[in-house]
Design a protein around this motif. Sequence first.
Motif, short mmCIF file in Angstrom:
data_model
loop_
_atom_site.label_atom_id
_atom_site.label_comp_id
_atom_site.label_asym_id
_atom_site.label_seq_id
_atom_site.Cartn_x
_atom_site.Cartn_y
_atom_site.Cartn_z
N LEU A 16 0.82 -1.21 0.00
CA LEU A 16 0.00 0.00 0.00
C LEU A 16 0.85 1.26 0.00
O LEU A 16 0.67 2.16 -0.83
N CYS A 17 1.79 1.36 0.95
CA CYS A 17 2.60 2.58 1.07
C CYS A 17 3.61 2.70 -0.06
O CYS A 17 3.85 3.80 -0.58
N GLY A 18 4.21 1.58 -0.45
CA GLY A 18 5.20 1.63 -1.52
C GLY A 18 4.63 2.14 -2.82
O GLY A 18 5.23 2.99 -3.50
N LEU A 19 3.46 1.63 -3.19
CA LEU A 19 2.84 2.07 -4.44
C LEU A 19 2.33 3.50 -4.36
O LEU A 19 2.40 4.25 -5.34
N ALA A 20 1.82 3.90 -3.19
CA ALA A 20 1.39 5.29 -3.04
C ALA A 20 2.57 6.23 -3.23
O ALA A 20 2.45 7.27 -3.89
N CYS A 21 3.72 5.88 -2.67
CA CYS A 21 4.94 6.66 -2.89
C CYS A 21 5.30 6.73 -4.37
O CYS A 21 5.63 7.79 -4.90
N ALA A 22 5.24 5.58 -5.02
CA ALA A 22 5.65 5.50 -6.42
C ALA A 22 4.80 6.40 -7.31
O ALA A 22 5.33 7.09 -8.20
N VAL A 23 3.49 6.38 -7.09
CA VAL A 23 2.61 7.23 -7.90
C VAL A 23 2.96 8.69 -7.72
O VAL A 23 3.11 9.44 -8.69
N ALA A 24 3.09 9.12 -6.48
CA ALA A 24 3.35 10.53 -6.21
C ALA A 24 4.71 10.97 -6.77
O ALA A 24 4.84 12.06 -7.33
N LEU A 25 5.72 10.13 -6.63
CA LEU A 25 7.05 10.49 -7.12
C LEU A 25 7.08 10.52 -8.65
O LEU A 25 7.65 11.44 -9.26
N SER A 26 6.47 9.53 -9.28
CA SER A 26 6.49 9.49 -10.74
C SER A 26 5.70 10.66 -11.33
O SER A 26 6.10 11.23 -12.35
#
Length: 418
Positions: A16-26
């Motif tokens: 959950l947290c890893g993908l949320a980070c990835a979306v925001a960073l990308s």
Amino acid sequence: MSYSKDFTVAICGGGLCGLACAVALSRAGISVTVFEASSFSQEAGAGVGLGPNAVRALKGLGIFDAILARSDQPEPIPRLFGFVSAKDPHDFIFSVSCCEDPVALAIYRPAFLDAVVELLDPSIIQFRKRCTSIDVSENGRHVMHFADSTTHETDLIIGADGVRSVARRFVIGELAKDPLIYPNTAAYRGLVPTEDLRRAGVQTELTGRPLCFVGLDKHMICFPIKGATVINIVVFLSDYDKPPQSELPYPWVESVSQKELKEHCKDWGHDPKIILDHLKNPSKWSIHALDPLQNYVRDKVVLVGDASHAMLPHLGAGAGQGFEDVFVLIQLLTHPRTEKSNLSDVLARYNDVRPPRANDVLRASARAGRLYDSFRSPEQDKTRLQTELSGIWEDVWSYDLHKDVTTSFETLHRLHVF
């Protein structure tokens, strides 16, 4: 490809947290790669409860609408717990009421992951990449080592790899005592059709909102899902006489007999006994947690979610704290003045604000479990429990996350980093 920042990011863990980070960073134009040990086809269909603070964080990250679209709710709604005696005659004890906007969302974990993955370029995620260790290269960058003997070098690692985190081992140091503990709490889980319980004579209303049947050294959560056609049942049993133990052998989930669970709860009353009669194939989960960590950052490795503050689930606050982590970290990393040369200073501000906040919630979650498990009878404990439950979610749900971000920016300006 042109990127907005001069540093690269690797995320250890595609939950959950890893993908949320990835979306925001990308979305911010930052070079990011996610390494996930499993594949989503292996994900367990557990439910995730998102309280008001989690909803606000996800909205701030710009991913809430996609998640809502994958849930079985048309919009977030109040999910305020009621507390009922597990013994006859099941006296109603307390109704949670707090926050100006106490909306929440319940969603299956796979549905959440599917919603967020759709927002990402598939090339960003690498599956079946189990990180086994992290070290620092001669040029000062960080190297992730994987079980398949490959490596990946990057400027910044976000450890979103859960309760058994490899990234956490790097942050606390190889010689430090492992903070992962088994606090002698087990959860027995299962699903029961609502209509089956009605036909069997359950009188307590289970479909309107989550209920907690409180008892002594144990309690039961009943949570309506799938349009209230199914009741998600979780019975927590705790042994408070034993000190916390070190990590139990893995895996922590096993199938157990219905008889075992019913024997533990034989002093409960009419409705809980009927519910347990219908919990045919319960699974037993050995709940693990972390002793509070004082630091979530070492060098340019930073922890988010359960990797930094895995907690007992008694306030339903673990996922929300993870998304608070992500929100603060993303605000710092995407600031126009954040660059490779000042990453250490930027991460230090994250470390100023997140451990105190998340550890407060971690401790409060443990206290809440003890409170739910302290009920002997209405005559002895009803008034006391009403008093102690009052406001129990207020600090969790009403926290001003933007204030932490503002304070972090002010500190960076004061120190002439920005």
